[in-house]
Scaffold this active site. Structure first.
Site, short mmCIF file in Angstrom:
data_model
loop_
_atom_site.label_atom_id
_atom_site.label_comp_id
_atom_site.label_asym_id
_atom_site.label_seq_id
_atom_site.Cartn_x
_atom_site.Cartn_y
_atom_site.Cartn_z
CE LYS A 116 -4.02 -2.07 2.28
NZ LYS A 116 -3.53 -3.44 2.47
CD GLU A 189 -4.80 5.34 5.34
OE1 GLU A 189 -4.10 5.32 4.32
OE2 GLU A 189 -5.95 4.86 5.37
CG HIS A 224 -10.54 -1.24 10.87
ND1 HIS A 224 -10.92 0.08 10.94
CD2 HIS A 224 -9.82 -1.50 11.99
CE1 HIS A 224 -10.42 0.60 12.06
NE2 HIS A 224 -9.77 -0.33 12.70
CD GLU A 264 -10.96 -1.43 -1.03
OE1 GLU A 264 -10.72 -0.94 0.09
OE2 GLU A 264 -11.37 -2.59 -1.21
CD GLU A 277 -6.73 -1.65 0.41
OE1 GLU A 277 -6.11 -2.71 0.21
OE2 GLU A 277 -7.29 -1.36 1.50
CG ASN A 279 -8.50 -4.73 -2.57
OD1 ASN A 279 -7.62 -5.11 -1.81
ND2 ASN A 279 -9.44 -3.89 -2.20
NE ARG A 281 -8.23 -9.31 -2.51
CZ ARG A 281 -9.28 -8.76 -1.91
NH1 ARG A 281 -10.50 -8.92 -2.42
NH2 ARG A 281 -9.13 -8.03 -0.82
#
Length: 648
Positions: A116, A189, A224, A264, A277, A279, A281
């Site tokens: 990330k 972050e 989360h 995202e 980030e 993903n 997939r």
């Protein structure tokens, strides 16, 4: 062209991929650990290959074994699903080196987004807005979110509101990230408590075409991890939507992305967007995008892997879809995962499984279990995803809440009631969603008063009597005599005593004078109360009785007529809340501890769980060591509480 596909995964996503392959005429190969030997995905594949062992590190995370399985079974392609090795560039490269087709983006694209921190650097260079914080955070940076640089799913994440807590949060996040992803790197972050988690579904082919297939709002989360997702995102201004889609396409083009993936973003309350980030997939929540576009994303993944271009026109989004993740966990006990036997999972109104034809039926079920199943500690606690589609968001929310409310779920505590309450909450229906929604509305989402439990207990007693037929209905007497008595304990510990007789004029229940028995069988009882007739469905598993009715689901424990002496547990004894592995100790015998102080961590279901001191006092016993496997109820530690008011 792909002829035989190995699915390098398990559970619900493996079944989802197998379903598409059947429709395309592609032969399938499943892999399984020892606990999964009888799992549905194993039965549904054409060929199955055993991965000896139980832990993910010995089975589904062994890329060498997965490739050996593919070659031995004659597969010519590998689909990684999500989780496990789905975002592992080395595995993707090894698959290709073995002469197999990798159903996913290039190893280079996976590597570029695998960290990330590196992904943020690349995205910033491409002009995509990102959230950043200094390497050495200060007070002005608070609150902070510590995140794992590799992987996702909420693992390796910690919120920090005090700088003094940062070292412990970093250590804990690193340990969890290392176990979950094999990479201990973490970063910080800024944490926006009321931001929204919005993501864009991407598809790219080898000819330079990139689609942004609408966006999903995944803001309702606990630990989360997402629990409710929907498409499209509610209340999103068209300017922000266009910004999101453009930024997502820019991100995909920056790394030459092919296949299905997700960009995202965090949407700040003031409308600013920040890349989080990518993903590389398929996402868990991909069904909501399939429902509003009518696409089969798995089929498109396979066609792109075969070298086909995307269709000439991108489909439009139609209607609204909402997904609820059904987990074996107890929201009332800090979302503690549940293990044991799931006897039944049935949604009577669902007609579509793993398919995009939900627009006709309105409801879709994607589940990794079918029939009775043992839910163990090795894998994620998600049992199923239930998806509703409707022309409007309000209709989709109502349809999903109703389907979950009518579901029959026997054997384990789940988050079903919380999902239903959230879907019916006024703030959710108004589109006022953000990542702290479940915390902000916790008081409204907990279990309310269950006034129907006494009636459910009566139905359970009458069903029990019907299962023991005699010359007359149980409790029938020609002359008044002692009533029949049956005792039950509800999930909250409250005990209910049912006292009833069958008389010449019908049922006489002492605490239900207005109730009449219309029909009774061992699995079904119909009662009429105040002129309203309702049917109660009964299922018995040992001493546990499940009662499902239009009033709600109730789980009861049948109590013996003559209670046995209670087992005594010393004050301050801490018992294992679940089976698991002791991964860290944070105190030593003889130390003084304070209420809520972490004493040790258990790892179960891919998450770490703190075991904390129940009160201020002295740690007089620590009965476990790091690495030890423990069963439910194992004595872990003993804290001798301080005397009240300084006495003694």
């Amino acid at each position: 062209m792909i002829t035989t596909l190995l699915v390098a995964n398990r559970g619900e996503i493996a079944r989802r991929i197998l379903s598409t392959c059947r429709g395309l005429g592609i032969a399938t190969v499943a892999v399984h650990s020892d606990p999964d030997a009888e799992a549905p995905h194993v039965r549904e594949a054409d060929t199955a290959v055993r991965l000896p062992g139980a832990a993910p590190a010995d089975t589904y995370l062994r890329g060498d074994l997965l490739i050996e399985a593919a070659l031995a079974a004659g597969a010519d392609a590998v689909h990684p699903g999500y989780g496990f090795l789905s975002e592992n560039a080395e595995f993707a490269r090894a698959v290709q080196d073995a002469g197999l087709t990798w159903v996913g983006p290039s190893p280079e694209a996976i590597a570029a987004m695998g960290s990330k921190t590196e992904a943020k650097r690349l995205m910033a260079a491409a002009g995509v807005p990102v959230l950043t914080v200094a390497a050495e955070p200060t007070e002005k940076d608070l609150p902070l979110l510590v995140k794992a640089a590799a992987g996702g799913g909420g693992r390796g994440m910690r919120i920090v509101t005090e700088l003094a807590d940062l070292p412990q949060a970093l250590a804990s996040a690193r340990a969890e990230a290392a176990k979950a992803f094999g990479v201990a790197e973490v970063f910080c972050e800024p944490y926006l408590p009321t931001g929204r988690h919005v993501e864009v579904q991407l598809l790219g082919d080898r000819f330079g075409t990139v689609w942004a297939l609408g966006e999903r709002d995944c803001s309702l989360q606990r630990r989360h991890q997402k629990v409710i997702e929907e498409a499209p995102a509610p209340g999103l201004p068209e300017r922000v939507r266009a910004e999101l889609h453009a930024a997502a396409i820019t991100a995909a083009r920056a790394i030459g992305y092919t296949g299905a993936g997700t960009a995202e973003f965090l949407l700040a309350p003031d409308g600013r967007i920040f890349f989080l980030e990518m993903n590389t997939r398929l996402q868990v929540e991909h069904p909501v995008t399939e429902c509003v576009t009518g696409l089969d994303l798995v089929a498109l993944q396979l066609r792109i892997a075969e070298g086909e271009p995307l269709p000439p026109e991108q489909p439009a989004v139609r209607g609204h879809a909402i997904e609820g993740r059904l987990y074996a966990e107890d929201p009332e006990r800090d979302w503690q995962p549940q293990t044991g036997t799931l006897h039944l999972l049935r949604l009577p109104d669902v007609q579509t499984e793993f398919a995009t034809g939900v627009r006709e039926s309105g409801l879709r079920l994607d589940s990794g279990v079918a029939g009775p199943a043992v839910i163990g500690v090795h894998y994620d606690a998600m049992l199923a995803k239930v998806i509703a589609w409707a022309p409007t968001r309000a209709e989709a929310a109502r349809r999903l809440a109703d389907a979950l409310g009518r579901a029959r779920i026997h054997g384990l505590t789940t988050n079903r009631e919380l999902l239903v309450a959230a879907l019916r909450h006024p703030a959710f229906l108004d589109g006022r969603v953000h990542t702290a929604f479940l915390t902000e509305h916790a008081a409204d989402l907990g279990p309310g008063p269950q006034k129907h439990i006494p009636q459910a207990a009566l139905a359970a007693a009458l069903a029990d009597a019907a299962a023991r037929p005699g010359a007359f209905p149980s409790g029938w007497r020609n002359l008044p005599s002692q009533p029949q008595v049956k005792r039950y304990r509800a999930a909250d510990g409250t005990e209910y005593e049912v006292r009833y007789r069958h008389t010449r004029t019908g049922l006489h229940a002492e605490d239900h004078p207005e109730t009449r028995l219309l029909a009774a069988a061992p699995d079904r009882v119909t009662l009429r109360t105040d002129g309203l007739a309702r049917t109660f469905e009964i299922a018995v598993h040992g001493d546990t009785v499940h009662v499902d009715s239009p009033l709600g689901a109730v789980t009861l424990t049948a109590l013996p007529r003559h209670p046995e002496p209670a087992v005594h547990t010393d004050p301050g004894a801490l018992l294992a809340p679940m089976p698991g592995t002791v991964v860290r100790l944070a105190a030593a015998v003889g130390e003084r501890v304070t209420a809520g102080q972490p004493l040790l961590w258990l790892e179960a279901m891919k998450m770490e769980h703190r075991v904390c001191a129940p009160s201020d006092g002295l740690l007089t016993g620590l009965r476990v060591t790091t690495g030890q496997q423990v069963e439910l109820g194992t004595l872990l530690a003993v804290v001798q509480p301080d005397p009240p008011n300084g006495e003694g």
